[in-house]
Design a protein around this motif. Structure first.
Motif, PDB file in Angstrom:
ATOM      1  N   UNK B  67       0.839  -1.196   0.000  1.00 31.13           N
ATOM      2  CA  UNK B  67       0.000   0.000   0.000  1.00 31.13           C
ATOM      3  C   UNK B  67       0.875   1.247   0.000  1.00 31.13           C
ATOM      4  N   UNK B  70       2.165   2.270  -3.580  1.00 30.51           N
ATOM      5  CA  UNK B  70       1.262   2.978  -4.492  1.00 30.51           C
ATOM      6  C   UNK B  70       0.792   4.301  -3.880  1.00 30.51           C
ATOM      7  N   UNK B  71       0.228   4.234  -2.654  1.00 30.11           N
ATOM      8  CA  UNK B  71      -0.334   5.457  -2.060  1.00 30.11           C
ATOM      9  C   UNK B  71       0.761   6.457  -1.702  1.00 30.11           C
ATOM     10  N   UNK B  75       1.910   7.836  -5.545  1.00 33.14           N
ATOM     11  CA  UNK B  75       0.903   8.892  -5.628  1.00 33.14           C
ATOM     12  C   UNK B  75       1.323  10.186  -4.939  1.00 33.14           C
ATOM     13  N   UNK B  76       2.003  10.083  -3.806  1.00 34.29           N
ATOM     14  CA  UNK B  76       2.343  11.317  -3.092  1.00 34.29           C
ATOM     15  C   UNK B  76       3.737  11.806  -3.462  1.00 34.29           C
TER      16      UNK B  76
END
Lengths: 278, 220
Positions: B67, B70-71, B75-76
């Motif tokens: 997690x 990706x997160x 993404x960030x």
């Protein structure tokens, strides 16, 4: 050295014993569920607005519907045992008698009807889109070309959006919470699933004013109350309870209280007319 | 049970599982060897770094790493490995599977290094081989042969752990299972098919590695 080994063996025994006791406990309590002493109701524990466990409190539309129905069946709220019913385990929970009925965003489908019976629908939801509050480009399912979407792995919504928009850039996660994080960090443009679930997230304190539901549904999900296959008697009683909940206004109150804060209005066909039991 | 096999691409999902397994096995072997070398190196800082890697990664849940990739990272921080989410998920899952299992590979190899008598390392150094040379020519070849059994266990664990890629949308066997359960409802048939698939994948691996560990063991 010997004492240490003995200690390890002891702790292993203890762990085993605890496990066995836990298994035994749940086994013995399944038998007396139908005797009227109480009801075991399956709900989601992690779905804001529908079924959410907060400390020892349970909140949401599904919880309110279940409480009302249980009341009509003669079980006061404090006699209800709430059981977590994750999507993948709903049929098993009903078939093995670990719950009396399930109210957990449970769409009535033909495949599921082969395993369980449904009372209801008590709500008609539809697949919709959740976008950031400042989003202007995404106005509906037809405006998704080149957009980044997020949904839950294997869910009906994820399958449908892939079928309808081949080549869509879809990120999938295990839960919608991760999709919310991706949406608010601007990594994806929209989250897609049932409008009720979206409204539940949008109504949460930390997302208020940051996201909005587009409000153009492109599927029909008929939420029913799942129960043991062929139990027409219970099905009829639950259907009567849903009908009276709609008639005396409690249904509207529950919808407004749980999903209203996000501006959710139940779509066409609501309040629904429950199907006949068979 | 038969209709699940005809309606869903079970074979395709397991091919995907196999792709994750093979790529992550290579990745974890490379990273793991590096970490193992660091852990036995004569330089204190490297040893410390190696120990740090193994303790942190081994004690972090794989789901969390997935997690986070990706997160957090994609993404960030913006470390997208592809503009296409499917490819991005696949690559990050392989990276995280490699990083995670590298810690176990490193420990397996270190146990292999410990099977090599100290005298051999001392002899290698005394005839003038550098640390790198003695590692390459004397220690590691024997260490690999001594570590085959634990490496096999790590590979089997890796095969099964590919299912964790599901939490970031990986379309391997467990991802397919979640789709089947959503459409057909939960049934023992679907679980059995997926479980059987993993047995077919892991059983030969186990037998092969047991056989290899006996054949290749360094007789002393």
């Amino acid at each position: 050295m010997i004492t240490r080994r003995r200690l390890a063996a002891l702790s292993a025994c203890a762990a085993l014993a605890v496990g066995l006791a836990a298994c035994g406990g749940s086994d013995s309590s399944t038998g007396d569920s139908a005797s009227g002493a109480g009801l075991k109701v399956g709900i989601k524990f992690d779905q804001p607005g529908l079924g959410l466990k907060q400390g020892s409190e349970y909140k949401g539309l599904d919880v309110d519907v279940a409480t009302y129905v249980a009341g009509k069946l003669g079980t006061p709220a404090d006699k209800i045992t709430w059981v977590q019913a994750p999507s993948a385990q709903r049929e098993s929970l009903i078939e093995t008698g670990q719950v009396d009925f399930i109210v957990a965003t449970y769409s009535i489908t033909d495949a599921r009807k082969e395993k369980v019976s449904f009372a209801g629908p008590y709500l008609i939801a539809g697949q919709d889109l959740l976008v950031r509050a400042d989003e202007a480009a995404i106005t509906g399912p037809e405006a998704l070309a080149g957009k980044k979407l997020c949904s839950v792995k294997g869910s009906t919504s994820a399958q449908k959006v892939k079928d309808q928009n081949p080549g869509v850039n879809l990120q999938e996660f295990a839960t919608y919470s991760e999709c919310m994080a991706a949406l608010t960090s601007r990594a994806v443009d929209a989250l897609t699933t049932d409008d009720t679930i979206l409204a539940g997230y949008a109504a949460q304190e930390q997302y208020k004013g940051k996201v909005k539901v587009v409000g153009k549904t492109f599927s029909q999900e008929r939420y029913g109350i799942g129960l043991k296959k062929g139990n027409v008697d219970l099905c009829t009683k639950i259907t009567d309870a849903i009908n009276s909940m709609i008639k005396d206004g409690d249904w509207q109150k529950a919808v407004d209280a749980n999903l209203g804060p996000a501006g959710y209005k139940p779509g066409a066909g609501n309040p629904p007319t429950p199907d006949a039991c068979s | 049970m038969i209709d699940i096999l005809t309606e869903y691409n079970v074979l395709g999902a397991f091919v995907e599982t196999l792709k994750y397994t093979v790529l992550a096995a290579i990745g974890s072997l490379v990273i793991g060897t590096l970490v193992a070398v660091m852990r036995v190196s004569p330089i204190g800082v490297l040893r410390g770094l190696g120990t740090f890697y193994v303790t942190t990664i081994r004690n972090t849940p794989l789901t969390l790493l997935m997690v986070l990739s990706i997160l957090g990272l994609a993404f960030i921080v913006g470390l997208q490995l592809s503009e296409d989410f499917n490819a991005n998920t696949f690559r990050w899952a392989v990276v995280m599977l490699s990083v995670y299992h590298a810690a176990f590979v490193a420990e397996a190899l270190r146990s292999g290094v410990n099977t090599v008598p100290t005298g051999q390392a001392e002899a290698a150094r005394s005839i003038g081989l550098t640390f790198g040379q003695s590692l390459r020519e004397v220690i590691l070849p024997q260490a690999f042969r001594g570590a085959i059994a634990p490496l096999g266990s790590t590979l089997i664990a890796l095969t099964k752990n590919t299912t964790v890629a599901q939490v970031i949308g990986g379309s391997e066997a467990a991802g397919l299972l979640s789709t089947i359960v959503e459409n057909e409802g939960s049934s023992y048939g679907a679980f059995l098919i997926i479980a059987l698939g993993f047995v077919i994948l892991t059983l030969p691996t186990g037998i092969a590695f047991t056989h290899l560990s006996e054949r290749l063991a360094v007789r002393r």
